[in-house]
Structures are given as C-alpha cells and as structure tokens.
Design a protein around this motif. Structure first.
Motif, PDB file in Angstrom:
ATOM      1  N   PHE A  79       3.371  14.581   0.490  1.00  0.00           N
ATOM      2  CA  PHE A  79       3.165  13.203   0.913  1.00  0.00           C
ATOM      3  C   PHE A  79       4.485  12.435   0.803  1.00  0.00           C
ATOM      4  N   ALA A  80       4.940  11.904   1.942  1.00  0.00           N
ATOM      5  CA  ALA A  80       6.182  11.123   2.002  1.00  0.00           C
ATOM      6  C   ALA A  80       5.946   9.821   2.755  1.00  0.00           C
ATOM      7  N   GLY A  81       4.684   9.433   2.877  1.00  0.00           N
ATOM      8  CA  GLY A  81       4.318   8.259   3.659  1.00  0.00           C
ATOM      9  C   GLY A  81       4.849   6.947   3.129  1.00  0.00           C
ATOM     10  N   LEU A  82       5.263   6.905   1.877  1.00  0.00           N
ATOM     11  CA  LEU A  82       5.802   5.676   1.291  1.00  0.00           C
ATOM     12  C   LEU A  82       7.317   5.759   1.123  1.00  0.00           C
ATOM     13  N   LEU A  83       7.909   6.830   1.644  1.00  0.00           N
ATOM     14  CA  LEU A  83       9.343   7.064   1.485  1.00  0.00           C
ATOM     15  C   LEU A  83      10.069   6.872   2.803  1.00  0.00           C
ATOM     16  N   ASP A  84      11.301   6.443   2.732  1.00  0.00           N
ATOM     17  CA  ASP A  84      12.132   6.324   3.920  1.00  0.00           C
ATOM     18  C   ASP A  84      12.898   7.627   4.118  1.00  0.00           C
ATOM     19  N   GLY A  85      13.206   7.939   5.372  1.00  0.00           N
ATOM     20  CA  GLY A  85      14.059   9.077   5.670  1.00  0.00           C
ATOM     21  C   GLY A  85      13.344  10.387   5.914  1.00  0.00           C
ATOM     22  N   TYR A  86      12.008  10.369   5.981  1.00  0.00           N
ATOM     23  CA  TYR A  86      11.269  11.601   6.231  1.00  0.00           C
ATOM     24  C   TYR A  86      10.393  11.416   7.463  1.00  0.00           C
ATOM     25  N   GLU A  87      10.379  12.420   8.309  1.00  0.00           N
ATOM     26  CA  GLU A  87       9.489  12.403   9.461  1.00  0.00           C
ATOM     27  C   GLU A  87       8.115  12.850   8.974  1.00  0.00           C
ATOM     28  N   THR A  88       7.113  11.999   9.178  1.00  0.00           N
ATOM     29  CA  THR A  88       5.775  12.296   8.679  1.00  0.00           C
ATOM     30  C   THR A  88       4.756  12.293   9.811  1.00  0.00           C
ATOM     31  N   ASP A  89       3.611  12.919   9.539  1.00  0.00           N
ATOM     32  CA  ASP A  89       2.503  12.866  10.480  1.00  0.00           C
ATOM     33  C   ASP A  89       1.719  11.580  10.242  1.00  0.00           C
ATOM     34  N   ASP A  90       0.593  11.401  10.939  1.00  0.00           N
ATOM     35  CA  ASP A  90      -0.208  10.182  10.815  1.00  0.00           C
ATOM     36  C   ASP A  90      -0.745   9.960   9.408  1.00  0.00           C
ATOM     37  N   LYS A 115       3.879   3.328  -7.968  1.00  0.00           N
ATOM     38  CA  LYS A 115       4.102   1.895  -7.765  1.00  0.00           C
ATOM     39  C   LYS A 115       2.872   1.282  -7.120  1.00  0.00           C
ATOM     40  N   ALA A 116       2.537   0.071  -7.517  1.00  0.00           N
ATOM     41  CA  ALA A 116       1.379  -0.616  -6.954  1.00  0.00           C
ATOM     42  C   ALA A 116       1.554  -0.768  -5.450  1.00  0.00           C
ATOM     43  N   PRO A 117       0.463  -0.652  -4.686  1.00  0.00           N
ATOM     44  CA  PRO A 117       0.550  -0.805  -3.224  1.00  0.00           C
ATOM     45  C   PRO A 117       1.116  -2.157  -2.834  1.00  0.00           C
ATOM     46  N   SER A 118       1.909  -2.147  -1.768  1.00  0.00           N
ATOM     47  CA  SER A 118       2.466  -3.392  -1.269  1.00  0.00           C
ATOM     48  C   SER A 118       1.448  -4.085  -0.387  1.00  0.00           C
ATOM     49  N   ALA A 119       1.649  -5.363  -0.163  1.00  0.00           N
ATOM     50  CA  ALA A 119       0.750  -6.144   0.686  1.00  0.00           C
ATOM     51  C   ALA A 119       0.845  -5.645   2.116  1.00  0.00           C
ATOM     52  N   PRO A 120      -0.250  -5.735   2.875  1.00  0.00           N
ATOM     53  CA  PRO A 120      -0.223  -5.237   4.233  1.00  0.00           C
ATOM     54  C   PRO A 120       0.553  -6.104   5.211  1.00  0.00           C
ATOM     55  N   ALA A 121       0.934  -7.289   4.809  1.00  0.00           N
ATOM     56  CA  ALA A 121       1.663  -8.169   5.727  1.00  0.00           C
ATOM     57  C   ALA A 121       3.006  -7.548   6.091  1.00  0.00           C
ATOM     58  N   GLN A 122       3.412  -7.769   7.322  1.00  0.00           N
ATOM     59  CA  GLN A 122       4.683  -7.216   7.802  1.00  0.00           C
ATOM     60  C   GLN A 122       5.849  -7.895   7.097  1.00  0.00           C
ATOM     61  N   GLU A 123       6.714  -7.090   6.512  1.00  0.00           N
ATOM     62  CA  GLU A 123       7.912  -7.615   5.867  1.00  0.00           C
ATOM     63  C   GLU A 123       9.028  -7.671   6.900  1.00  0.00           C
ATOM     64  N   PRO A 124       9.978  -8.591   6.760  1.00  0.00           N
ATOM     65  CA  PRO A 124      11.074  -8.667   7.730  1.00  0.00           C
ATOM     66  C   PRO A 124      11.809  -7.337   7.819  1.00  0.00           C
ATOM     67  N   GLY A 125      12.019  -6.882   9.047  1.00  0.00           N
ATOM     68  CA  GLY A 125      12.752  -5.649   9.266  1.00  0.00           C
ATOM     69  C   GLY A 125      11.943  -4.389   9.045  1.00  0.00           C
ATOM     70  N   GLN A 126      10.673  -4.520   8.684  1.00  0.00           N
ATOM     71  CA  GLN A 126       9.851  -3.345   8.424  1.00  0.00           C
ATOM     72  C   GLN A 126       9.135  -2.944   9.714  1.00  0.00           C
ATOM     73  N   SER A 127       9.239  -1.698  10.100  1.00  0.00           N
ATOM     74  CA  SER A 127       8.593  -1.240  11.333  1.00  0.00           C
ATOM     75  C   SER A 127       7.078  -1.225  11.152  1.00  0.00           C
ATOM     76  N   ARG A 128       6.390  -1.254  12.265  1.00  0.00           N
ATOM     77  CA  ARG A 128       4.934  -1.218  12.234  1.00  0.00           C
ATOM     78  C   ARG A 128       4.445   0.092  11.606  1.00  0.00           C
ATOM     79  N   ALA A 129       5.115   1.200  11.927  1.00  0.00           N
ATOM     80  CA  ALA A 129       4.740   2.498  11.369  1.00  0.00           C
ATOM     81  C   ALA A 129       4.922   2.511   9.853  1.00  0.00           C
ATOM     82  N   ALA A 130       6.008   1.930   9.363  1.00  0.00           N
ATOM     83  CA  ALA A 130       6.237   1.875   7.917  1.00  0.00           C
ATOM     84  C   ALA A 130       5.176   1.026   7.235  1.00  0.00           C
ATOM     85  N   ARG A 131       4.797  -0.075   7.864  1.00  0.00           N
ATOM     86  CA  ARG A 131       3.756  -0.940   7.304  1.00  0.00           C
ATOM     87  C   ARG A 131       2.426  -0.187   7.214  1.00  0.00           C
TER      88      ARG A 131
END
Length: 165
Positions: A54-65, A92-108
């Motif tokens: 699982f790398a869904g919360l990490l940057d720099g990894y190509e992940t599936d859905d 780490k506690a889950p982040s809020a679902p609101a879009q953060e500046p500069g955060q892609s929709r996929a990352a959110r």
C-alpha cells in the motif's frame, strides 16, 4: 528479483505487521495499528514473487485505484524502505477530504478514507473506503458499494449530493 521466501522473511521482520495467509498460497500482512480504514500493507504476496504494498498515501509511487504498487522487481532495500513508509503513512491520522492547494484530485482520493455528502433536501450520506471498496451509508444502513471512488463520486453528484467540509 527476491524469492517468495526472501520476501516473506523481510516482511516478517517488521514486528508491527501481522501475517495473514489467504487463498492460493498468497500472503497478506496487516498493520493493526493503522489509523485509517486500510490495514493491509502487503497485499497478495504470491509464491511466484508478485505482490503489492500500500502506497496510496505516499508520493512518488505509481498505484492502482486501491493505492497499491507492485513489488515484483523490488530489491530488499526498496522493499524495506517502502514497507516502513507505508506503515508510517498509516500511523498518521487521516487528512481532511477537502482539496489542499496544489494537491491533485487523485492524491486527494487516495488520502480520503471517509467523507460526508448532503443534498438540497438535507439528506446526509457517508462514503467510506473499507479495504478494497467504497461503501455508501445512510446512517447505519448500507446503501451501495462501489469499486472506485470515481464511481461513487459520479453517482453522488448525479443524485444531487455535494461533499461537506
């Protein structure tokens, strides 16, 4: 490429992970201390050497859905680093679902584990990611299940629901 046995030994060396044998000789490793709905760190480790982390919360990894990245050709150092990073991200506690500046929709989407939706009539629904699916609840009642966040979001928007902050 590391053998199945070498990968098993590597993942077993992480005291925070619990081994779960599944069908067809495959093995999962769970992190019970996860602060997210997701607890599976190593998914479908197969005797042929394939598997996922699982790398869904990490940057720099190509992940599936579902947020997993393939580990088939990773060396021991890469596997240790990714496994440690995955455990840390789930600690780490889950982040809020609101879009953060500069955060892609996929990352959110990958960071979101649950969100609240409301329509103009005041009806409220909760969308939760639990292991491999997205579940839509009205109170305690399960309304629907979706394979991806995109499917759930499309349905909710078509039905007139909007995400709540």
């Amino acid at each position: 490429m590391l053998s199945f046995q070498e990968k098993l030994e590597l993942f077993t060396s992480f005291p925070k992970l619990t081994r779960n044998d599944v069908s067809m000789g495959r093995v999962n490793f769970h992190f019970e201390g996860s602060l997210h709905e997701k607890k599976t760190v190593v998914y479908r480790l197969h005797p042929n050497g394939s598997g996922y982390i699982f790398a869904g919360l990490l940057d720099g990894y190509e992940t599936d859905d579902k947020g997993y990245t393939s580990i088939r050709d990773m060396d021991a150092e890469e596997l240790r680093r990714l496994t440690s990073a995955s455990i840390a991200s789930l600690s780490k506690a889950p982040s809020a679902p609101a879009q953060e500046p500069g955060q892609s929709r996929a990352a959110r989407r990958r960071r979101m584990t649950k969100s609240h939706w409301m329509n103009a009539e005041g009806n409220s629904l909760e969308l939760r990611n639990e292991e491999d699916l997205w579940y839509l609840y009205a109170g305690l009642n399960l309304e629907m299940a979706f394979e991806t966040y995109d499917e759930a979001e499309e349905y909710l928007l078509e039905e007139g629901f909007k995400p709540q902050a």
